[in-house]
Design an enzyme around this catalytic site. Structure first.
Site, PDB file in Angstrom:
ATOM      1  N   CYS A 165      39.800 -92.161 -60.520  1.00  0.00           N
ATOM      2  CA  CYS A 165      38.522 -92.447 -59.857  1.00  0.00           C
ATOM      3  C   CYS A 165      37.477 -91.369 -60.150  1.00  0.00           C
ATOM      4  O   CYS A 165      36.297 -91.682 -60.328  1.00  0.00           O
ATOM      5  CB  CYS A 165      38.744 -92.616 -58.361  1.00  0.00           C
ATOM      6  SG  CYS A 165      39.728 -94.096 -58.001  1.00  0.00           S
ATOM      7  N   GLU A 213      37.144 -96.455 -54.842  1.00  0.00           N
ATOM      8  CA  GLU A 213      36.039 -96.011 -55.702  1.00  0.00           C
ATOM      9  C   GLU A 213      35.822 -96.964 -56.874  1.00  0.00           C
ATOM     10  O   GLU A 213      34.689 -97.253 -57.269  1.00  0.00           O
ATOM     11  CB  GLU A 213      36.306 -94.605 -56.253  1.00  0.00           C
ATOM     12  CG  GLU A 213      36.494 -93.540 -55.190  1.00  0.00           C
ATOM     13  CD  GLU A 213      37.971 -93.326 -54.832  1.00  0.00           C
ATOM     14  OE1 GLU A 213      38.709 -94.328 -54.653  1.00  0.00           O
ATOM     15  OE2 GLU A 213      38.376 -92.155 -54.736  1.00  0.00           O
ATOM     16  N   HIS A 273      41.717 -99.033 -56.265  1.00  0.00           N
ATOM     17  CA  HIS A 273      41.283 -97.945 -55.387  1.00  0.00           C
ATOM     18  C   HIS A 273      39.849 -98.229 -54.931  1.00  0.00           C
ATOM     19  O   HIS A 273      39.073 -98.881 -55.653  1.00  0.00           O
ATOM     20  CB  HIS A 273      41.329 -96.612 -56.137  1.00  0.00           C
ATOM     21  CG  HIS A 273      42.709 -96.048 -56.303  1.00  0.00           C
ATOM     22  ND1 HIS A 273      42.934 -94.725 -56.601  1.00  0.00           N
ATOM     23  CD2 HIS A 273      43.933 -96.620 -56.205  1.00  0.00           C
ATOM     24  CE1 HIS A 273      44.240 -94.510 -56.685  1.00  0.00           C
ATOM     25  NE2 HIS A 273      44.870 -95.636 -56.463  1.00  0.00           N
ATOM     26  N   CYS A 297      41.109 -89.431 -56.996  1.00  0.00           N
ATOM     27  CA  CYS A 297      42.217 -89.099 -57.906  1.00  0.00           C
ATOM     28  C   CYS A 297      41.647 -88.971 -59.329  1.00  0.00           C
ATOM     29  O   CYS A 297      40.475 -89.243 -59.551  1.00  0.00           O
ATOM     30  CB  CYS A 297      43.279 -90.206 -57.832  1.00  0.00           C
ATOM     31  SG  CYS A 297      42.800 -91.741 -58.668  1.00  0.00           S
TER      32      CYS A 297
END
Lengths: 157, 157
Positions: free
Chosen positions: A86, A55, A53, A83
């Site tokens: 993260c 992040e 992801h 999410c």
């Protein structure tokens, strides 16, 4: 253009790169003292990795660059609300402030589905929502819109 | 020794390695069809990285090994209940079953402080607690006990 908008525009450029590779368009930059110290974009499909992801990529780069697991004084700019994974990483890295363009009703964990800030964890992150939200929304709609067109074409074959 | 104990013993060996390097002793293995496909141990201090938790290292390895971001049919064995970041990664990777030795009252996110399974996310993970919990507890007590001794010696200098 405000300081926040300037860095969110950088995060949006990364979201655009993700979209061009067929990924959900999410981009992220981490800034300290006016300098970008970490960048990331979603590349879960291309990277074939659940951790890829935007992040996490940005936090990983910032830790390497700054030489420690704590990122004090750092501001994260991200185009979509993180999410649980993260948002948990933001807390673990002690990021001071998260500037978020769009909330995420599906798995957002800094206020939408869950609010990690409401639990007694080690750290609370300051939040700012809505910076360049129209641009971020346009990317998401464009991505999911073209996905629907593709799926419809696929289903009609 | 049961199947669960056999793999948790492997996770404990990794926790021991972490402790020997001065890290909080947490170890993790991921198993699919009787084969270990990912291993990790906490190395946050040595790696100077907020993401360097045992579970993330193991998920990263398993994704690389199995060639995809989804890890269906995988069982994670971990010596301490995952934090929000790691529990979120377990959900993102669609890990089927998490076998956990000890709960974590500080940041455990599969039942203790938070229960990510109770939120409407994409996936729910099956949980088993308590496998080799006495051994895991001994490591934690030994680590934090010796830390207290060191801090006391430091404060008395």
């Amino acid at each position: 253009m405000s300081e926040h908008e300037k860095y969110m525009a950088q995060a949006l450029l990364l979201a655009r790169e993700a979209m061009d590779e067929g990924e959900v368009p999410v981009g992220c930059v981490i800034v300290r003292n006016g300098e970008i110290v970490g960048k990331g974009r979603n590349r879960r499909e291309v990277g074939k990795n659940a951790l890829a992801h935007a992040e996490l990529e940005a936090i990983n780069e910032a830790c390497e660059r700054l030489g420690g697991w704590r990122l004090p004084g750092c501001v994260m700019y991200v185009t979509l609300e993180p999410c649980p994974m993260c948002a948990g990483a933001v807390i673990n890295a002690r990021i001071e402030h998260a500037v978020i363009a769009l909330p995420d009703a599906k798995s957002g964990s800094l206020g939408s589905v869950i609010n990690l800030n409401s639990y007694p964890l080690n750290h609370k992150v300051k939040l700012t929502y809505g910076v360049l939200k129209d641009e971020a929304k346009e990317y998401m709609q464009s991505f999911f819109g073209s996905l629907r067109v593709k799926l419809k074409a696929h289903n009609n074959r």
